[in-house]
Design a protein around this motif. Structure first.
Motif, PDB file in Angstrom:
ATOM      1  N   THR A   2     -15.005 -60.012  24.170  1.00  0.00           N
ATOM      2  CA  THR A   2     -14.209 -60.511  25.302  1.00  0.00           C
ATOM      3  C   THR A   2     -14.033 -59.455  26.403  1.00  0.00           C
ATOM      4  N   SER A   3     -14.220 -58.178  26.074  1.00  0.00           N
ATOM      5  CA  SER A   3     -13.947 -57.082  27.020  1.00  0.00           C
ATOM      6  C   SER A   3     -12.535 -57.167  27.570  1.00  0.00           C
ATOM      7  N   SER A   4     -11.596 -57.616  26.769  1.00  0.00           N
ATOM      8  CA  SER A   4     -10.223 -57.696  27.240  1.00  0.00           C
ATOM      9  C   SER A   4      -9.250 -57.339  26.120  1.00  0.00           C
ATOM     10  N   SER A   5      -8.529 -56.235  26.320  1.00  0.00           N
ATOM     11  CA  SER A   5      -7.538 -55.846  25.307  1.00  0.00           C
ATOM     12  C   SER A   5      -6.436 -56.895  25.220  1.00  0.00           C
ATOM     13  N   SER A   6      -6.087 -57.491  26.367  1.00  0.00           N
ATOM     14  CA  SER A   6      -5.010 -58.487  26.367  1.00  0.00           C
ATOM     15  C   SER A   6      -5.417 -59.723  25.580  1.00  0.00           C
TER      16      SER A   6
ATOM     17  N   ASN B 117      -2.380 -47.962  26.573  1.00  0.00           N
ATOM     18  CA  ASN B 117      -3.188 -46.984  25.837  1.00  0.00           C
ATOM     19  C   ASN B 117      -4.667 -47.363  25.896  1.00  0.00           C
ATOM     20  N   MET B 118      -5.434 -46.678  26.717  1.00  0.00           N
ATOM     21  CA  MET B 118      -6.845 -47.046  26.865  1.00  0.00           C
ATOM     22  C   MET B 118      -7.737 -45.805  26.832  1.00  0.00           C
ATOM     23  N   ASP B 119      -8.099 -45.389  25.637  1.00  0.00           N
ATOM     24  CA  ASP B 119      -8.928 -44.190  25.489  1.00  0.00           C
ATOM     25  C   ASP B 119     -10.303 -44.394  26.121  1.00  0.00           C
ATOM     26  N   GLY B 120     -10.906 -45.548  25.826  1.00  0.00           N
ATOM     27  CA  GLY B 120     -12.258 -45.819  26.325  1.00  0.00           C
ATOM     28  C   GLY B 120     -12.283 -45.857  27.842  1.00  0.00           C
ATOM     29  N   THR B 121     -11.265 -46.462  28.423  1.00  0.00           N
ATOM     30  CA  THR B 121     -11.205 -46.574  29.880  1.00  0.00           C
ATOM     31  C   THR B 121     -10.997 -45.205  30.515  1.00  0.00           C
ATOM     32  N   ALA B 122     -10.108 -44.410  29.930  1.00  0.00           N
ATOM     33  CA  ALA B 122      -9.842 -43.077  30.479  1.00  0.00           C
ATOM     34  C   ALA B 122     -11.126 -42.243  30.467  1.00  0.00           C
TER      35      ALA B 122
ATOM     36  N   ALA C 143      -4.429 -49.562  34.281  1.00  0.00           N
ATOM     37  CA  ALA C 143      -5.388 -50.678  34.277  1.00  0.00           C
ATOM     38  C   ALA C 143      -4.903 -51.782  33.346  1.00  0.00           C
ATOM     39  N   PRO C 144      -4.875 -53.031  33.810  1.00  0.00           N
ATOM     40  CA  PRO C 144      -4.506 -54.103  32.894  1.00  0.00           C
ATOM     41  C   PRO C 144      -5.631 -54.346  31.882  1.00  0.00           C
ATOM     42  N   GLY C 145      -5.310 -54.980  30.756  1.00  0.00           N
ATOM     43  CA  GLY C 145      -6.317 -55.168  29.702  1.00  0.00           C
ATOM     44  C   GLY C 145      -7.227 -56.362  29.945  1.00  0.00           C
ATOM     45  N   ILE C 146      -7.881 -56.355  31.105  1.00  0.00           N
ATOM     46  CA  ILE C 146      -8.788 -57.472  31.406  1.00  0.00           C
ATOM     47  C   ILE C 146     -10.173 -56.920  31.738  1.00  0.00           C
ATOM     48  N   PRO C 147     -11.220 -57.768  31.711  1.00  0.00           N
ATOM     49  CA  PRO C 147     -12.567 -57.248  31.939  1.00  0.00           C
ATOM     50  C   PRO C 147     -12.687 -56.516  33.287  1.00  0.00           C
ATOM     51  N   SER C 148     -13.354 -55.379  33.245  1.00  0.00           N
ATOM     52  CA  SER C 148     -13.653 -54.565  34.439  1.00  0.00           C
ATOM     53  C   SER C 148     -12.425 -54.066  35.185  1.00  0.00           C
ATOM     54  N   ALA C 149     -11.260 -54.072  34.574  1.00  0.00           N
ATOM     55  CA  ALA C 149     -10.059 -53.578  35.250  1.00  0.00           C
ATOM     56  C   ALA C 149     -10.224 -52.104  35.598  1.00  0.00           C
ATOM     57  N   GLY C 150     -10.918 -51.382  34.725  1.00  0.00           N
ATOM     58  CA  GLY C 150     -11.121 -49.956  34.953  1.00  0.00           C
ATOM     59  C   GLY C 150     -11.849 -49.675  36.255  1.00  0.00           C
ATOM     60  N   MET C 151     -12.717 -50.593  36.670  1.00  0.00           N
ATOM     61  CA  MET C 151     -13.465 -50.395  37.916  1.00  0.00           C
ATOM     62  C   MET C 151     -12.531 -50.426  39.119  1.00  0.00           C
TER      63      MET C 151
ATOM     64  N   LEU D 131     -20.929 -51.977  29.688  1.00  0.00           N
ATOM     65  CA  LEU D 131     -20.191 -50.795  29.234  1.00  0.00           C
ATOM     66  C   LEU D 131     -18.757 -51.134  28.836  1.00  0.00           C
ATOM     67  N   ASP D 132     -18.235 -52.185  29.462  1.00  0.00           N
ATOM     68  CA  ASP D 132     -16.851 -52.587  29.198  1.00  0.00           C
ATOM     69  C   ASP D 132     -16.660 -52.999  27.723  1.00  0.00           C
ATOM     70  N   THR D 133     -17.726 -53.550  27.134  1.00  0.00           N
ATOM     71  CA  THR D 133     -17.625 -54.011  25.739  1.00  0.00           C
ATOM     72  C   THR D 133     -17.144 -52.886  24.829  1.00  0.00           C
ATOM     73  N   LEU D 134     -17.842 -51.755  24.950  1.00  0.00           N
ATOM     74  CA  LEU D 134     -17.577 -50.652  24.030  1.00  0.00           C
ATOM     75  C   LEU D 134     -16.239 -49.978  24.338  1.00  0.00           C
ATOM     76  N   ARG D 135     -15.940 -49.798  25.645  1.00  0.00           N
ATOM     77  CA  ARG D 135     -14.694 -49.091  25.933  1.00  0.00           C
ATOM     78  C   ARG D 135     -13.486 -49.950  25.552  1.00  0.00           C
ATOM     79  N   THR D 136     -13.612 -51.283  25.696  1.00  0.00           N
ATOM     80  CA  THR D 136     -12.496 -52.136  25.280  1.00  0.00           C
ATOM     81  C   THR D 136     -12.319 -52.057  23.757  1.00  0.00           C
TER      82      THR D 136
ATOM     83  N   VAL E  62     -12.936 -49.540  21.835  1.00  0.00           N
ATOM     84  CA  VAL E  62     -12.266 -48.279  21.502  1.00  0.00           C
ATOM     85  C   VAL E  62     -10.792 -48.320  21.949  1.00  0.00           C
ATOM     86  N   ASN E  63     -10.518 -48.986  23.071  1.00  0.00           N
ATOM     87  CA  ASN E  63      -9.116 -49.149  23.498  1.00  0.00           C
ATOM     88  C   ASN E  63      -8.306 -49.840  22.399  1.00  0.00           C
ATOM     89  N   VAL E  64      -8.870 -50.926  21.871  1.00  0.00           N
ATOM     90  CA  VAL E  64      -8.165 -51.717  20.859  1.00  0.00           C
ATOM     91  C   VAL E  64      -8.067 -50.940  19.538  1.00  0.00           C
TER      92      VAL E  64
HETATM   93  N1  ASP Z   1     -11.602 -54.125  29.782  1.00  0.00           N
HETATM   94  C1  ASP Z   1     -10.744 -53.048  29.436  1.00  0.00           C
HETATM   95  C2  ASP Z   1      -9.670 -53.539  28.487  1.00  0.00           C
HETATM   96  O1  ASP Z   1      -9.302 -54.687  28.519  1.00  0.00           O
HETATM   97  C3  ASP Z   1     -10.125 -52.393  30.617  1.00  0.00           C
HETATM   98  C4  ASP Z   1     -11.198 -51.723  31.425  1.00  0.00           C
HETATM   99  O2  ASP Z   1     -11.518 -50.566  31.139  1.00  0.00           O
HETATM  100  O3  ASP Z   1     -11.789 -52.346  32.284  1.00  0.00           O
HETATM  101  O4  ASP Z   1      -9.179 -52.787  27.686  1.00  0.00           O
END
Ligand code: ASP
Length: 409
Positions: free
Chosen positions: A272-276, A308-313, A350-358, A385-390, A392-394
């Motif tokens: 989903t690429s979304s932590s939320s 808390n978003m390690d992958g995004t950071a 960044a909110p936990g939604i796809p591509s929020a980090g961008m 790339l969002d797949t993997l960082r999300t 790791v965030n979760v």
């Molecule tokens: N998609 C990421 C998340 O939901 C946020 C991001 O890095 O874009 O955790």
């Protein structure tokens, strides 16, 4: 033969989804098989995400209120707060250092020139976001009319209001016990519904992955291969080595045991690429598979999903250094420090939604004078790339809940 467990079904679905996606990838969009398949995959995938989002807000709201109320009764609240926030900060800092060190060492983007991507950047206008403005915007988003926040699905504002309400319930004690038990029962009901939604997870996850893999911009991934390898390598290193090591160090939980318990959430985050959107599944894994006490998970996991978003950071910092290389700017130590700090803040915001980090990355780039339009270069590969960082965030949220449970005991 007995039916495989849901956990196994989800794993099979993920493998199948990626396999089918690869089969479709490279085929022209108009091909007679691809178009209808993508249409169906899109509908099923979106439905699955909709179901998760449907339950998300009631779940976050109730779990935080009930979590706080139960923790305060044990007088542990202060320690839980401090341990949680410290561990969030520690792991994010490690992630940023990892991403920056690898980028400084391997120098992705060096030797390329930003003019190579002129066409990608044309017509793209990055929304300006200076640090003070970003900070003011973030603060302003914390305290919102709770009814509006609940109705609009504003997770951060819901988390904040639930924290305040939870504390009020404790202070009020006996007087508000009916409301507390109402929230407690609502929480049980939402978790029950999550259980039902999860039965559809294998279909949703397969559909999301088919669509994701089939529609990747492979050419751009190849052009930016070195950057992709650095980001994927360091994100994996953080998720597969560092976080599990910290977990083992504090709790003696073996990585394999952790992954088995966390698998449903990790695969859902990947798809989903979304932590939320993944939060209901993360809560379920933390409480039911990893046996974190509901009051700890109810506090740590929703808070983690928003800040808390390690992958995004890690990604924000690595991408800033990549863009610096592209434009031929060598960042001095102070500027690197600024990237370190802003990458952490951008990930928290960044909110936990796809591509929020961008979106929040604009702030990181601007803080050291890099061109925000360069983000356009990364957009085509961001979904991949969002797949993997999300994921790791979760993973970080679940690991923190286990660590806090151990340290607070
Ligand atoms: N998609 C990421 C998340 O939901 C946020 C991001 O890095 O874009 O955790």
């Amino acid at each position: 033969m007995s039916k495989p467990s849901l956990n196994t079904q989800i794993l099979i679905a993920a493998v199948l989804g990626i396999g089918l996606g690869l089969l479709f990838s490279g085929k022209p969009e108009s091909s007679p098989l691809l178009a209808p398949s993508l249409y169906v995959a899109n509908i099923i995938g979106t439905l699955f995400i909709d179901l998760l989002k449907m339950i998300l807000i009631p779940l976050v709201f109730c779990s935080i209120c009930v979590g706080i109320a139960n923790l305060r009764q044990h007088q542990q609240m202060h320690r839980v707060w401090v341990t949680t926030l410290s561990f969030f900060a520690l792991t994010m800092a490690i992630a940023v250092i990892l991403g920056m060190s690898a980028s400084l060492y391997f120098k992705p983007g060096a030797g390329m020139h930003i003019t190579m991507f002129q066409s990608a950047m044309q017509g793209f206008e990055a929304k300006q976001m200076a640090m003070p403005e970003f900070f003011a915007h973030f603060l302003h988003g914390l305290f919102v009319n709770p009814f509006a926040a609940l109705a609009q699905g504003d997770v951060l504002a819901v988390v904040i209001f639930a924290l305040i309400l939870g504390i009020t319930l404790v202070v009020g004690g006996e007087r508000y016990k009916n409301i507390l038990s109402l929230l407690q029962e609502t929480l049980e009901i939402t978790m029950h519904i999550v259980g039902w939604v999860m039965r559809l997870a294998p279909f949703g996850i397969a559909a999301l992955l088919i669509k994701l893999v089939a529609t990747q911009d492979v050419a751009m991934l190849n052009t930016l291969a070195k950057f992709v390898v650095v980001v994927v390598g360091t994100t994996l290193m953080h998720g597969v080595v560092i976080l599990p090591m910290l977990l083992y160090f504090v709790t003696k939980t073996s990585p394999l045991r952790f992954w088995r318990g966390a698998r449903e959430a990790l695969i859902t985050a990947f798809a989903t690429s979304s932590s939320s959107a993944t939060l209901p599944v993360t809560m379920r894994c933390a409480t039911q598979h990893l046996h974190v006490k509901p009051e700890i998970a109810g506090f740590v996991v929703p808070l983690g999903a928003t800040i808390n978003m390690d992958g995004t950071a890690l990604y924000e910092a690595a991408a800033a250094l990549f863009i610096a290389n592209l434009v031929g700017i060598e960042l001095n130590f102070t500027q690197q420090l600024v990237v370190f700090m802003t990458a952490m803040i951008a990930a928290i915001g960044a909110p936990g939604i796809p591509s929020a980090g961008m979106v929040t990355m604009v702030m990181v780039l601007q803080s050291v004078g890099l061109p925000a339009e360069a983000i356009a270069i990364l957009l085509p590969i961001d979904r991949a790339l969002d797949t993997l960082r999300t994921t790791v965030n979760v993973e970080g949220d679940m690991i923190t809940s286990l660590v806090v449970q151990k340290l607070v005991k």
